[in-house]
Write an enzyme that holds these catalytic residues in place. Sequence first.
Site, mmCIF file in Angstrom:
data_model
loop_
_atom_site.group_PDB
_atom_site.id
_atom_site.type_symbol
_atom_site.label_atom_id
_atom_site.label_comp_id
_atom_site.label_asym_id
_atom_site.label_seq_id
_atom_site.Cartn_x
_atom_site.Cartn_y
_atom_site.Cartn_z
ATOM 1 N N ASP A 180 0.809 -1.214 0.000
ATOM 2 C CA ASP A 180 0.000 0.000 0.000
ATOM 3 C C ASP A 180 0.840 1.260 0.000
ATOM 4 O O ASP A 180 2.001 1.231 0.355
ATOM 5 C CB ASP A 180 -0.808 0.019 1.300
ATOM 6 C CG ASP A 180 -2.275 -0.170 1.040
ATOM 7 O OD1 ASP A 180 -2.642 -0.400 -0.117
ATOM 8 O OD2 ASP A 180 -3.055 -0.077 2.006
ATOM 9 N N LYS B 231 -1.163 4.972 -4.519
ATOM 10 C CA LYS B 231 -1.340 6.009 -5.549
ATOM 11 C C LYS B 231 -0.290 7.099 -5.483
ATOM 12 O O LYS B 231 -0.488 8.197 -5.976
ATOM 13 C CB LYS B 231 -2.734 6.616 -5.450
ATOM 14 C CG LYS B 231 -3.053 7.200 -4.104
ATOM 15 C CD LYS B 231 -4.501 7.645 -4.071
ATOM 16 C CE LYS B 231 -4.928 7.865 -2.633
ATOM 17 N NZ LYS B 231 -6.300 7.746 -2.354
ATOM 18 N N MET C 133 -6.769 11.340 8.470
ATOM 19 C CA MET C 133 -7.238 11.880 7.183
ATOM 20 C C MET C 133 -8.024 13.180 7.362
ATOM 21 O O MET C 133 -9.005 13.420 6.679
ATOM 22 C CB MET C 133 -8.112 10.841 6.457
ATOM 23 C CG MET C 133 -7.361 9.591 6.065
ATOM 24 S SD MET C 133 -8.430 8.268 5.443
ATOM 25 C CE MET C 133 -8.901 7.449 6.958
HETATM 26 N N1 SAH Z 1 -4.099 1.931 8.733
HETATM 27 C C1 SAH Z 1 -3.415 3.197 8.918
HETATM 28 C C2 SAH Z 1 -4.298 4.373 8.559
HETATM 29 C C3 SAH Z 1 -4.669 4.436 7.102
HETATM 30 S S1 SAH Z 1 -5.574 5.885 6.697
HETATM 31 C C4 SAH Z 1 -2.921 3.302 10.350
HETATM 32 O O1 SAH Z 1 -3.278 2.461 11.185
HETATM 33 O O2 SAH Z 1 -2.138 4.205 10.643
HETATM 34 C C5 SAH Z 1 -4.287 7.008 6.181
HETATM 35 C C6 SAH Z 1 -4.120 8.102 7.218
HETATM 36 O O3 SAH Z 1 -3.308 7.655 8.298
HETATM 37 C C7 SAH Z 1 -3.419 9.348 6.716
HETATM 38 O O4 SAH Z 1 -4.285 10.211 6.017
HETATM 39 C C8 SAH Z 1 -2.950 9.972 8.019
HETATM 40 O O5 SAH Z 1 -4.010 10.615 8.697
HETATM 41 C C9 SAH Z 1 -2.576 8.738 8.821
HETATM 42 N N2 SAH Z 1 -1.142 8.425 8.738
HETATM 43 C C10 SAH Z 1 -0.572 7.341 8.196
HETATM 44 N N3 SAH Z 1 0.767 7.352 8.387
HETATM 45 C C11 SAH Z 1 1.038 8.485 9.065
HETATM 46 C C12 SAH Z 1 2.221 9.067 9.610
HETATM 47 N N4 SAH Z 1 3.421 8.488 9.483
HETATM 48 N N5 SAH Z 1 2.115 10.239 10.276
HETATM 49 C C13 SAH Z 1 0.937 10.853 10.449
HETATM 50 N N6 SAH Z 1 -0.220 10.335 9.966
HETATM 51 C C14 SAH Z 1 -0.172 9.180 9.296
#
Ligand code: SAH
Length: 266
Positions: A41, A63, A184
């Site tokens: 992903d 993407k 998000m």
């Molecule tokens: N499954 C993932 C979330 C997927 S949704 C999890 O558990 O973290 C994608 C969102 O996750 C992004 O829009 C952002 O809000 C957050 N995100 C993912 N990686 C991040 C990071 N390193 N720092 C801050 N936000 C992050």
Amino acid sequence: MKHLTSLQGSCTLVGAGPGDPDLLTLKAVKAIGAATVLLVDDLVNDEILSHARPDARIVHVGKRGGCKSTPQAFIEKLMITAVREGEHVVRLKGGDPFIFGRGGEEVEHLREAGIEAQVVNGITSGLAAVTALHVPLTHRDRAQGVVFVTGHAKTGQSSTEQPTDWRKLAAAARDARLTLVIYMGVSGAAHIQHGLLAGLPGDTPVAVVQDASLPTQRHVLSNLERMHEALSESGMGSPAIIVVGDVLRGMAAVQTERQQEVRALG
Ligand code: SAH
């Protein structure tokens, strides 16, 4: 013709964590190392792929780089076909596979196809983001619980998806003393701020953390009244987590002290 034993394929959804490869679980590392096919992903750090076998097939389905993301149905079809061909499929997802990663849907669709997927937890970015600020998610004097919520404003992606009622959430956060961890939420920050202000005081501390756990990590500290403005001024963007709640109060006090110290020194 495939060897008979190779026909017993498998599928594992693996949480790749927030970005820092050292935050992978040992179980994740083992699963990645055993995979013959990896479907990777967006937001999965490439360094994590160093744990894969050299002959593993790696398919990026995110993407990034301006390309369109692979449609979910196509990814699921790929997974099912590969498992039926005897491959050991690892679906590598950012953070935890079961937090806003559509992992639940994938497990259900695999089950419908007669495949029982394994799931390996990852550290979700919301956890990493708050820890990056050196504040706890809960605190006996400041927060009795945590809400992980999506700030994604888009509706109509599926017929049952409902936009978050920020007013109700703010009231619940106030009454039950909850920390809000918003995923998000950057693009909808103004809308979220407006809704939350209906139930929470303007001086409620807010932090936004971008790229949590990565060398590029940054954050901005503000309050609900100024959240959107502070976010725009900082120039920060996705991926970021918005944290709202009194657990940040300790941090705000430390920052103010530091600013005063800097001013005194300057
Ligand atoms: N499954 C993932 C979330 C997927 S949704 C999890 O558990 O973290 C994608 C969102 O996750 C992004 O829009 C952002 O809000 C957050 N995100 C993912 N990686 C991040 C990071 N390193 N720092 C801050 N936000 C992050």
